[in-house]
Scaffold this active site. Structure first.
Site, PDB file in Angstrom:
ATOM      1  NE  ARG A  86       3.937  37.998  67.375  1.00 20.90           N
ATOM      2  CZ  ARG A  86       2.734  37.461  67.276  1.00 20.90           C
ATOM      3  NH1 ARG A  86       1.819  37.730  68.174  1.00 20.90           N
ATOM      4  NH2 ARG A  86       2.435  36.642  66.278  1.00 20.90           N
ATOM      5  CG  ASP A 137      11.857  44.721  63.152  1.00 22.26           C
ATOM      6  OD1 ASP A 137      10.684  45.065  63.351  1.00 22.26           O
ATOM      7  OD2 ASP A 137      12.333  43.648  63.565  1.00 22.26           O
ATOM      8  CB  ILE A 193       5.133  44.390  57.675  1.00 22.34           C
ATOM      9  CG1 ILE A 193       6.108  44.237  56.496  1.00 22.34           C
ATOM     10  CG2 ILE A 193       5.136  43.128  58.543  1.00 22.34           C
ATOM     11  CD1 ILE A 193       5.802  43.086  55.567  1.00 22.34           C
ATOM     12  NE  ARG A 248       9.750  44.115  74.436  1.00 23.93           N
ATOM     13  CZ  ARG A 248       9.066  44.041  73.298  1.00 23.93           C
ATOM     14  NH1 ARG A 248       8.471  45.117  72.823  1.00 23.93           N
ATOM     15  NH2 ARG A 248       8.950  42.910  72.651  1.00 23.93           N
TER      16      ARG A 248
END
Length: 432
Positions: free
Chosen positions: A104, A319, A341, A411
């Protein structure tokens, strides 16, 4: 004689095998912030001079962004925790789809490409499947700076019409304080003609870090970290040598690892202001926190239920919602977590339930009744932070937990199991 085929180790689905129930102790080192490093790398497209970034984490996302920049003609060199990028050889305005589709953050390239070349063609981005993350704010802002933008067949095409191919300063009001859009528009505006004001801008530390780099490169920016950012365009930016901020999400994950195992750990470097809402909730739950310079020591014996709602910074970060849910699954009492979110960021609930967590869902809200002990089980991480949540749950669980979905975990966390093993965890990686 009949021979039995033995499966190749390379065919085994990559997974972490965690032997739970161990206390942790010692020091954990936090890497540079992935979400900051990725956008800082894109900023190299703004200058013909070299850019050197330090404290860059060794992650698959970082490598992917390096490949994207190289495909655009940028010279990229990596060593240790630093990366050097040379934008003099930039010769393409369209990163290849096969590279962009999995990352992204690649969409960050559209702002600096448009500012530097006057044209950009960037495929709509991929990444973790945690809900809709539209680029409408990016597009609206680029149009306000004079770009003509179209979206066809999954590709966003932008061009600056007229001679000179230079964007023009303008006033941008964002309907929602998107971090990605704020950063994209900041990079687009630094080389624009005139003054740009971004209203309802994102307040995240990564936005402030980007402003710090751009200012080091010669940009004129004020107000980063507030709802109103003013940028006065300059003719060119020069190179810089810049250190990425510590990863607040990794730091928070390590603090939660100590809490869920009822351990004492020293985590560094930590910038407390970047984790204010998380530290408040940890203390509210019963953890003891002590700051010492750039280090944070956490001790946890009893964890009590707390309620939290994810919000843009300085609120509780989405997160860390999944890792915090793992902790609350072991707390005394009933906790309530509301995800505001991303609409698909509660997929880890079913996996925690597989481990014995008592969680009831109602829309985007989870009601968590703490249990005395989780049980090891085979689980799947559905996104980056859900994978980390499964590892934390495995640390506290009785027996063996096997976590799949490492392509997500790798990641965002550098040598995650290695760091945890160094402080007493028992985690083995199989396959991959």
């Amino acid at each position: 004689m009949t021979l039995t085929a033995v499966p190749s180790q390379s065919l085994v689905t990559p997974q972490l095998e965690i032997s739970g129930g161990r206390r942790l102790s010692g020091d954990l080192r936090v890497s540079g912030a992935k979400n900051s490093a990725l956008v800082l790398m894109a900023a190299c497209l703004l200058s013909e001079d070299g850019l050197r970034l330090r404290n860059v984490p060794p992650l698959t996302d970082i490598a992917a962004m390096g490949e994207i920049l190289a495909a655009l003609g940028v010279g990229v060199r990596r060593g240790g925790d630093w990366i050097e990028m040379d934008g003099r050889t930039l010769n393409k305005s369209a990163p290849p789809y096969e590279l962009v589709n999995s990352l992204r953050a690649s969409f960050f390239c559209i702002g600096p490409l448009l500012a530097r070349l006057g044209v950009a063609r960037v495929p709509l981005p991929g990444g973790c499947q945690i809900g809709t993350r539209p680029v409408v704010e990016h597009v609206k802002g680029l149009k306000a700076l004079g770009a003509q933008v179209t979206i066809e067949h999954g590709v966003v095409s932008a061009v600056v019409p007229g001679r000179g191919h230079r964007l023009s300063g303008g006033r941008i009001h964002m309907d929602c304080p998107s971090v990605g859009a704020t950063e994209t528009l900041m990079m687009a505006a630094v080389l624009a003609d005139g003054e740009t004001v971004i209203e309802n801008a994102a307040l995240e530390p990564e936005v402030v870090d980007l402003a710090g780099l751009l200012i080091a490169m010669g940009a004129r920016i004020r107000g980063a970290g507030t709802p109103s950012i003013t940028i006065v365009g300059v003719d060119r930016l020069h190179g810089a040598d810049y250190a990425v901020i510590p990863d607040r999400i990794e730091a928070g994950t390590f603090l939660l690892a100590a809490a869920i195992t009822r351990s004492t750990l020293r985590v560094s470097p930590v910038i407390p202001e970047h984790l204010g809402a998380v530290l408040t909730k940890l203390e509210e739950a019963g953890a003891l926190l002590e700051a010492d310079g750039t280090a944070m020591t956490i001790s946890a014996e009893t964890i009590n239920a707390v309620d939290l709602r994810t919000q843009p910074f300085p609120g509780f970060p989405t997160d860390l919602q999944a890792p915090f849910m793992s902790l609350l699954a072991t707390a005394k009492g009933t906790s309530v977590i509301t995800e505001n979110i991303f609409e698909n960021r509660l997929q880890h609930v079913a996996e925690l339930q597989r481990m014995g967590a008592a969680i009831r869902m109602q829309g985007n809200t989870a009601f968590i009744e703490g249990v005395h002990r989780l049980s090891g089980a085979p689980v799947q991480g559905s996104d980056l932070r859900a994978s980390a949540a499964m590892v934390l749950a495995g640390l506290a669980a009785e027996g063996i937990t096997r976590v799949q979905g490492l392509e997500y975990l790798d990641r965002g966390y550098a040598d995650f199991e290695g760091k945890l093993n160094a402080v007493g965890a028992s985690i083995r990686r199989h396959g991959g």
